[in-house]
Design a protein around this motif. Structure first.
Motif, mmCIF file in Angstrom:
data_model
loop_
_atom_site.group_PDB
_atom_site.id
_atom_site.type_symbol
_atom_site.label_atom_id
_atom_site.label_comp_id
_atom_site.label_asym_id
_atom_site.label_seq_id
_atom_site.Cartn_x
_atom_site.Cartn_y
_atom_site.Cartn_z
ATOM 1 N N UNK A 54 0.825 -1.205 0.000
ATOM 2 C CA UNK A 54 0.000 0.000 0.000
ATOM 3 C C UNK A 54 0.861 1.258 0.000
ATOM 4 N N UNK A 55 1.937 1.248 0.800
ATOM 5 C CA UNK A 55 2.795 2.432 0.907
ATOM 6 C C UNK A 55 3.502 2.754 -0.402
ATOM 7 N N UNK A 56 3.754 1.736 -1.224
ATOM 8 C CA UNK A 56 4.484 1.937 -2.479
ATOM 9 C C UNK A 56 3.559 1.923 -3.697
ATOM 10 N N UNK A 57 2.249 1.947 -3.465
ATOM 11 C CA UNK A 57 1.270 1.883 -4.570
ATOM 12 C C UNK A 57 1.493 0.659 -5.451
ATOM 13 N N UNK A 58 1.838 -0.456 -4.818
ATOM 14 C CA UNK A 58 1.966 -1.715 -5.536
ATOM 15 C C UNK A 58 3.313 -1.959 -6.180
ATOM 16 N N UNK A 59 4.278 -1.052 -6.003
ATOM 17 C CA UNK A 59 5.626 -1.334 -6.514
ATOM 18 C C UNK A 59 6.177 -2.569 -5.803
ATOM 19 N N UNK A 60 5.996 -2.613 -4.482
ATOM 20 C CA UNK A 60 6.219 -3.856 -3.740
ATOM 21 C C UNK A 60 4.930 -4.655 -3.822
ATOM 22 N N UNK A 61 5.019 -5.896 -4.278
ATOM 23 C CA UNK A 61 3.813 -6.725 -4.401
ATOM 24 C C UNK A 61 4.166 -8.169 -4.061
ATOM 25 N N UNK A 62 3.634 -8.648 -2.955
ATOM 26 C CA UNK A 62 3.954 -10.002 -2.483
ATOM 27 C C UNK A 62 3.151 -11.081 -3.195
ATOM 28 N N UNK B 216 11.090 -10.792 -0.713
ATOM 29 C CA UNK B 216 11.562 -9.428 -0.470
ATOM 30 C C UNK B 216 11.196 -8.917 0.916
ATOM 31 N N UNK B 217 10.755 -9.820 1.807
ATOM 32 C CA UNK B 217 10.408 -9.367 3.153
ATOM 33 C C UNK B 217 10.652 -10.430 4.218
ATOM 34 N N UNK B 218 10.552 -11.705 3.872
ATOM 35 C CA UNK B 218 10.605 -12.766 4.884
ATOM 36 C C UNK B 218 11.966 -12.870 5.557
ATOM 37 N N UNK B 219 13.048 -12.731 4.784
ATOM 38 C CA UNK B 219 14.375 -12.839 5.412
ATOM 39 C C UNK B 219 14.555 -11.769 6.476
ATOM 40 N N UNK B 220 14.131 -10.556 6.155
ATOM 41 C CA UNK B 220 14.238 -9.484 7.132
ATOM 42 C C UNK B 220 13.417 -9.758 8.372
ATOM 43 N N UNK B 221 12.181 -10.224 8.175
ATOM 44 C CA UNK B 221 11.308 -10.506 9.326
ATOM 45 C C UNK B 221 11.898 -11.626 10.176
ATOM 46 N N UNK B 222 12.446 -12.640 9.537
ATOM 47 C CA UNK B 222 13.040 -13.755 10.272
ATOM 48 C C UNK B 222 14.211 -13.276 11.115
ATOM 49 N N UNK B 223 15.050 -12.396 10.565
ATOM 50 C CA UNK B 223 16.167 -11.881 11.358
ATOM 51 C C UNK B 223 15.669 -11.053 12.544
ATOM 52 N N UNK B 224 14.610 -10.276 12.339
ATOM 53 C CA UNK B 224 14.017 -9.541 13.466
ATOM 54 C C UNK B 224 13.561 -10.510 14.553
ATOM 55 N N UNK B 225 12.918 -11.588 14.133
ATOM 56 C CA UNK B 225 12.406 -12.581 15.074
ATOM 57 C C UNK B 225 13.549 -13.260 15.825
ATOM 58 N N UNK B 226 14.606 -13.618 15.106
ATOM 59 C CA UNK B 226 15.747 -14.285 15.733
ATOM 60 C C UNK B 226 16.458 -13.338 16.690
#
Length: 271
Positions: A68-76, A134-144
């Protein structure tokens, strides 16, 4: 994982728990694993709610925010295109125009609905597939990092394929030093509690019809992998944000990415 701890045996045991957690999360969010929770969602009929884990629910919420913040430039929901790209990279056979057109019809982040009360997800278009690369690796590192902090580790550097999370500093230093490659030479960052992510569309390539190549980061407006976007490094507090927005910023004009970065309190290392 680089951990600073007074007891090496204790540190190794803690690191073992961290890697076990990473394995669990990869089994949830990987689109490379046929049996992952992420891929099982794609098997459900259009419109049918599918229960998801709290971990996947949280990542999908962050992904929806980035879209939403990127108007769909990022799209999962770019999964149908990335699956075609991987096959082209593996076989050397370019994606056909007809296959690309069909895949594009299944890409739209607005066609994913999440039920917060029931922790469930459903697709509103046929053929949709999620890609959290484009997002899961970052989230996983936050979690770890949270897991390690709970275990008493106060100084750490965690890295996973272009994503870095830091806490504290190594002995005798004011922060963890990270070198970022730019056209002007390496830029050195000193971080204590933060995250750094780098995205480059030219990092991986697949052939295209008529010669040439396309990158693994797709422009959803065309359904084609970018090859002309710069390498972008983003610094912030949370790795899921730096991961997601490094990818999106690489596909945006400079003025637009700088404005959005300022609003999100992210810092960009220009190429």
């Amino acid at each position: 994982l680089v951990l600073v701890h007074a007891d090496e045996m204790a540190a190794r045991a803690i690191a073992g728990r961290a890697f076990a957690r990473i394995e669990v999360l990869d089994g949830i969010m990987s689109d490379h694993r046929a049996t992952s929770e992420l891929n099982r969602i794609a098997l459900a009929p259009v419109g049918q709610w599918t229960p998801v884990s709290r971990e996947l629910y949280e990542v999908l919420g962050h992904a929806a925010f980035a879209a939403a913040a990127t108007d769909g430039v990022f799209d999962h929901t770019v999964g149908p295109l990335t699956r075609l790209w991987r096959e082209a990279a593996r076989t050397g056979q370019p994606i056909t125009d007809s296959a690309r057109a069909i895949a594009r019809q299944a890409v739209d982040h607005r066609s994913v609905e999440v039920d917060s009360a029931g922790l469930a997800v459903r697709f509103l278009r046929p053929g949709m597939r999620l890609d959290l690369g484009a997002i899961a690796k970052g989230w996983i590192l936050d979690d770890v990092a949270r897991l390690l902090d709970t275990a008493g580790v106060r100084s750490m550097l965690l890295e996973a394929g272009g994503e870095v999370v830091t806490r504290g500093a190594p002995p005798g230093a004011s922060g963890w030093v990270i070198a970022v490659e730019t056209s002007r030479g390496d830029t050195l960052l000193s971080l204590t509690n933060g995250a750094v992510s780098t995205s480059a569309s030219r990092a991986q390539l697949a052939p295209v019809t008529g010669g040439g190549h396309e990158g693994h980061v797709f422009r959803t407006t065309t359904g084609r992998g970018a090859t002309d976007s710069p390498q972008i490094t983003v610094i912030g507090d949370r790795a899921w944000m730096t991961d997601a927005f490094a990818t999106a910023f690489a596909l945006m004009p400079p003025e637009k990415r700088r404005g959005l970065a300022e609003r999100l309190q992210l810092r960009i290392v220009e190429p």
